[in-house]
Enzyme design. Structure first.
Site, mmCIF file in Angstrom:
data_model
loop_
_atom_site.group_PDB
_atom_site.id
_atom_site.type_symbol
_atom_site.label_atom_id
_atom_site.label_comp_id
_atom_site.label_asym_id
_atom_site.label_seq_id
_atom_site.Cartn_x
_atom_site.Cartn_y
_atom_site.Cartn_z
ATOM 1 C CG HIS A 36 -0.234 0.405 2.487
ATOM 2 N ND1 HIS A 36 0.613 -0.451 3.122
ATOM 3 C CD2 HIS A 36 -0.235 1.542 3.207
ATOM 4 C CE1 HIS A 36 1.098 0.130 4.198
ATOM 5 N NE2 HIS A 36 0.611 1.341 4.282
HETATM 6 N N1 UDP Z 1 -4.274 -5.269 8.316
HETATM 7 C C1 UDP Z 1 -5.559 -5.792 8.461
HETATM 8 N N2 UDP Z 1 -6.226 -6.186 7.346
HETATM 9 C C2 UDP Z 1 -5.692 -6.111 6.088
HETATM 10 C C3 UDP Z 1 -4.369 -5.599 5.957
HETATM 11 C C4 UDP Z 1 -3.698 -5.166 7.092
HETATM 12 O O1 UDP Z 1 -6.073 -5.888 9.572
HETATM 13 O O2 UDP Z 1 -6.366 -6.491 5.120
HETATM 14 C C5 UDP Z 1 -3.572 -4.810 9.518
HETATM 15 C C6 UDP Z 1 -2.216 -5.433 9.729
HETATM 16 O O3 UDP Z 1 -2.325 -6.670 10.391
HETATM 17 C C7 UDP Z 1 -1.498 -4.396 10.559
HETATM 18 C C8 UDP Z 1 -2.086 -3.104 10.029
HETATM 19 O O4 UDP Z 1 -3.290 -3.439 9.375
HETATM 20 O O5 UDP Z 1 -1.840 -4.505 11.923
HETATM 21 C C9 UDP Z 1 -1.116 -2.477 9.076
HETATM 22 O O6 UDP Z 1 -1.677 -1.393 8.493
HETATM 23 P P1 UDP Z 1 -1.105 -0.755 7.158
HETATM 24 O O7 UDP Z 1 -0.362 -1.790 6.398
HETATM 25 O O8 UDP Z 1 -2.265 -0.085 6.505
HETATM 26 O O9 UDP Z 1 -0.148 0.393 7.681
HETATM 27 P P2 UDP Z 1 1.364 0.451 8.191
HETATM 28 O O10 UDP Z 1 1.595 -0.673 9.147
HETATM 29 O O11 UDP Z 1 2.264 0.378 6.991
HETATM 30 O O12 UDP Z 1 1.443 1.774 8.862
#
Ligand code: UDP
Length: 345
Positions: free
Chosen positions: A205
């Site tokens: 993403h």
């Molecule tokens: N996550 C979720 N469902 C999904 C994809 C990700 O619950 O379909 C959770 C994942 O387990 C983690 C969080 O979302 O806890 C990560 O969010 P994201 O990847 O959007 O952001 P980042 O961690 O890069 O800030």
């Protein structure tokens, strides 16, 4: 009684806020007012996390999403300033590194309201939007709640030492809270016809992987190669779906599903063979479930996962020898933060 204005807006912030919001609400001298900026707004990116994680319904929903970074952040600043002038909080609580984090930091700093930054001190040393948001938020925060020693060192290198607390990782708190429930309640493996250990779990993403056709094509090619071996399951972030459509990139050799809620994600993590991701949170969660991870980026903020052999960068060296990783605390990060805020706000 002191009032805390907690600002969330994006999926990872709901996951980080869940244990802390719960802990803050048990402190008799604190009142939490929860604001949802609206950055992530639909059922699969927002509502499901409030329901599953037991996060209180937001007291205020600003409904702001879409547009350029400047337009989105600017609208949030206007709305959060209005809200802060009426709520008159004694402190702001902000999370991570999104535009919602930055907007809240700017508003609080200019109104001279002290800021508690949860997940302070992370650095990738890359010029990405998240890094800019973190640098700005850390610079104006009174309490800097670091998840790791590495984060404390990053702040020290920038001359920030006052108000820095190494409390552990709030996402580890959430994982502990949810893992047994996911085992009991999630039916996603059966629904998708997947076998435990028989698939890789991927997410994409980040702007660095979705903003240009070449970048997205390179990640999709990498995942497609991985999928020769076992199916690669990709819960598709809305931004990535739009980018793939816009650039005409073929995702048909990957197993695409809509984004899933936290219980299903936890079950998918607990049963996958390995994780392939550009997400920050997922790199750690892979370790929490003792799954190897390949990070689809050229840097990571979570260097402990690489040092202990559980994670590697996709264009970087192979895994180092694997060992236990004690870096993320004991699952009581939120309690520590709540204790400090109850004593000091
Ligand atoms: N996550 C979720 N469902 C999904 C994809 C990700 O619950 O379909 C959770 C994942 O387990 C983690 C969080 O979302 O806890 C990560 O969010 P994201 O990847 O959007 O952001 P980042 O961690 O890069 O800030």
């Amino acid at each position: 009684m002191k009032t805390l204005l907690s600002v969330v807006g994006a999926r990872p912030q709901f996951i980080k806020a869940a244990p802390l919001s719960r802990a803050l609400r048990t402190r008799s001298n604190l009142r939490e007012v929860l604001v949802h900026t609206g950055q992530h707004f639909d059922a699969s990116m927002s509502d499901v996390f409030f329901e599953e994680l037991g996060l209180a319904k937001p007291d205020h929903h600003l409904g702001i999403h879409g547009g350029t970074h400047g337009a989105m952040t600017g609208r949030m600043i206007v709305a959060l300033e209005d809200l802060a002038l009426s709520v008159k909080p004694d402190a702001f609580v902000i999370y991570g590194d999104t535009n919602s984090t930055l907007a809240a930091a700017v508003v609080a700093a200019k109104l001279f309201v002290p800021i508690a930054h949860v997940e302070a001190g992370l650095r990738s040393f890359m010029p990405i939007p998240e890094e800019i948001n973190r640098l700005m938020a850390d610079r104006v925060s009174r309490w800097l709640f670091c998840p790791t020693d590495a984060a404390v060192k990053n702040l020290a290198a920038e001359g920030i030492r006052k108000g820095v607390h190494c409390v552990g990782d709030v996402m580890y708190d959430t994982t502990i809270m949810m893992t047994d429930r996911a085992r009991e309640q999630s039916t996603i493996l059966g629904t998708l016809g997947l076998q435990s250990g028989g698939y890789d779990l991927a997410t994409i993403h980040r702007a660095e992987n979705t903003d240009t056709r070449d970048a997205l094509a390179a990640v999709v090619t990498y995942l497609t190669d991985a999928a020769r071996d076992v199916p690669v399951l990709l819960p598709l972030h809305p931004r990535t779906r739009q980018a793939a459509e816009r650039f005409g990139i073929d995702l048909s050799r990957l197993r695409i599903i809509d984004p899933v809620g936290y219980l299903d994600m936890t079950a998918l993590l607990a049963n996958c063979r390995r994780v392939l991701t550009d997400s920050g949170g997922l790199q750690k969660e892979a370790y929490f479930h003792r799954k190897p991870c390949v990070t689809l980026r050229d840097a990571t903020e979570w260097i402990e996962t690489v040092e202990t052999g559980w994670n590697r960068l996709w264009r970087g060296p192979d895994y180092r020898p694997r060992r236990d990783n004690q870096a993320y605390g004991d699952g009581r990060a939120a309690e520590r933060i709540a204790d400090i805020l109850a004593a000091e706000v």
